[in-house]
Scaffold this motif. Sequence first.
Motif, PDB file in Angstrom:
ATOM      1  N   LYS A  65       8.788  33.117  10.696  1.00 45.52           N
ATOM      2  CA  LYS A  65       8.389  34.098  11.712  1.00 45.52           C
ATOM      3  C   LYS A  65       6.897  34.400  11.614  1.00 45.52           C
ATOM      4  CE  LYS A  65      12.261  37.076  12.838  1.00 45.52           C
ATOM      5  NZ  LYS A  65      12.871  38.293  12.281  1.00 45.52           N
ATOM      6  N   TYR A  66       6.456  34.647  10.374  1.00 42.97           N
ATOM      7  CA  TYR A  66       5.055  34.985  10.136  1.00 42.97           C
ATOM      8  C   TYR A  66       4.141  33.816  10.526  1.00 42.97           C
ATOM      9  CZ  TYR A  66       0.892  36.574   7.588  1.00 42.97           C
ATOM     10  OH  TYR A  66      -0.373  36.952   7.250  1.00 42.97           O
ATOM     11  N   ARG A  73       3.748  33.547  14.180  1.00 39.41           N
ATOM     12  CA  ARG A  73       2.889  34.603  14.705  1.00 39.41           C
ATOM     13  C   ARG A  73       1.410  34.234  14.508  1.00 39.41           C
ATOM     14  NH1 ARG A  73       3.352  39.895  11.860  1.00 39.41           N
ATOM     15  NH2 ARG A  73       1.082  39.754  11.603  1.00 39.41           N
ATOM     16  N   SER A 111      11.081  30.434   4.101  1.00 34.96           N
ATOM     17  CA  SER A 111      12.170  31.388   4.341  1.00 34.96           C
ATOM     18  C   SER A 111      12.115  31.801   5.813  1.00 34.96           C
ATOM     19  CB  SER A 111      12.002  32.619   3.450  1.00 34.96           C
ATOM     20  OG  SER A 111      10.905  33.385   3.930  1.00 34.96           O
ATOM     21  N   GLU A 112      13.149  32.470   6.262  1.00 33.93           N
ATOM     22  CA  GLU A 112      13.193  32.898   7.667  1.00 33.93           C
ATOM     23  C   GLU A 112      11.995  33.792   8.007  1.00 33.93           C
ATOM     24  OE1 GLU A 112      16.378  35.170  10.343  1.00 33.93           O
ATOM     25  OE2 GLU A 112      17.277  33.826   8.846  1.00 33.93           O
ATOM     26  N   GLU A 113      11.693  34.708   7.087  1.00 37.51           N
ATOM     27  CA  GLU A 113      10.563  35.621   7.273  1.00 37.51           C
ATOM     28  C   GLU A 113       9.245  34.847   7.362  1.00 37.51           C
ATOM     29  OE1 GLU A 113      10.232  39.000   7.807  1.00 37.51           O
ATOM     30  OE2 GLU A 113      12.342  38.563   8.308  1.00 37.51           O
ATOM     31  N   GLU A 114       9.119  33.834   6.479  1.00 35.30           N
ATOM     32  CA  GLU A 114       7.890  33.038   6.457  1.00 35.30           C
ATOM     33  C   GLU A 114       7.696  32.263   7.762  1.00 35.30           C
ATOM     34  OE1 GLU A 114       6.952  31.956   1.795  1.00 35.30           O
ATOM     35  OE2 GLU A 114       8.554  30.849   2.814  1.00 35.30           O
TER      36      GLU A 114
END
Length: 311
Positions: A66-67, A70, A61-64
């Motif tokens: 990003k994470y 990082r 997912s988009e959040e994943e």
Amino acid sequence: MIYMRDKRAIVLKNPKLQKIRNNLRDLLLKAVSVKWNALFDDMNRLRFDSNGIRRTIDDFSEEEVKYFRRLQKEQAKLKDIQRRSILMCISCGVSDRDMVYNKSYDGWYCTECYDMHREHAKFLFQTIGKTKPYGHEDTTMHELLETFVDYEVSHEIELKLVREGILIYLLRFRYPKDDYATLEEIQKVLDRNQKAVRHVLKSLNKEKLVELEDTPNSLKVWLTQHRGTIEAERTLRTIRSDSFDHTFPTDLEDFKLLIGHRSDMIEYENPDLYEQLANSLKSKKVPKEEIKRKIEEHKKHFENILEGGLK
Ligand SMILES: [Zn+2]
């Protein structure tokens, strides 16, 4: 042995202290690797689903995403900190030796790697002299190696040539007419970079061989009456070949010819070059007499080139 400007060596002689230091380094390296592994595990939790099936970044997912990025960044930062720290040698990775800091490169080298780089740099810059790197890779390597030796060491031959050139130029073309030369003018006739010319002018000034006057537009240079002329005449005598009379060089063209040949001569005459040749022949098991003959042949060859060019 290792002390230089911008270079800091941390040397422990006491074996007990060495042991404590090494243990501490190990501990810190372990701490780094624990942290690194934790990041790796976090990343793996994203890389595989609950059934152990591998997921690609397209499945994130988009959040994943990003994470994940990082975590990657943190890992890279951690590795970089470790690589550049005193904990290990940036070159060979050992952690139980004394370390030397190379400021220009922002990294710690073990004493063995440091000495090796330094010796190699000295060999490179003092045999090839003008050290013209070819291509990007060569240039990068030269820049790295230059950080292991002082400017004087890495440009020894170039500085010698610039020194001779300045003295002879001032003697022949700017003296005794009470005339000055400028930094730009010298740089142009010698065809060398400004840093080298400036460096030599400063040291000639310290030796009271030239006078300098810094004006807003230029740096003016004079040969000093006694010391400067005597030194310049001595220099000219040593480098002028027997085939020229005492008036040589009379014009700029002569001058450029003289310093051009001088530069070739110094580079080819360099004894290190012959030593290198001898060593490479020795390693190929070439008999002693043959090595001697080959080196004489090379020397003759260069003499011929030089004489031929000057006639
Ligand atoms: Zn090392």
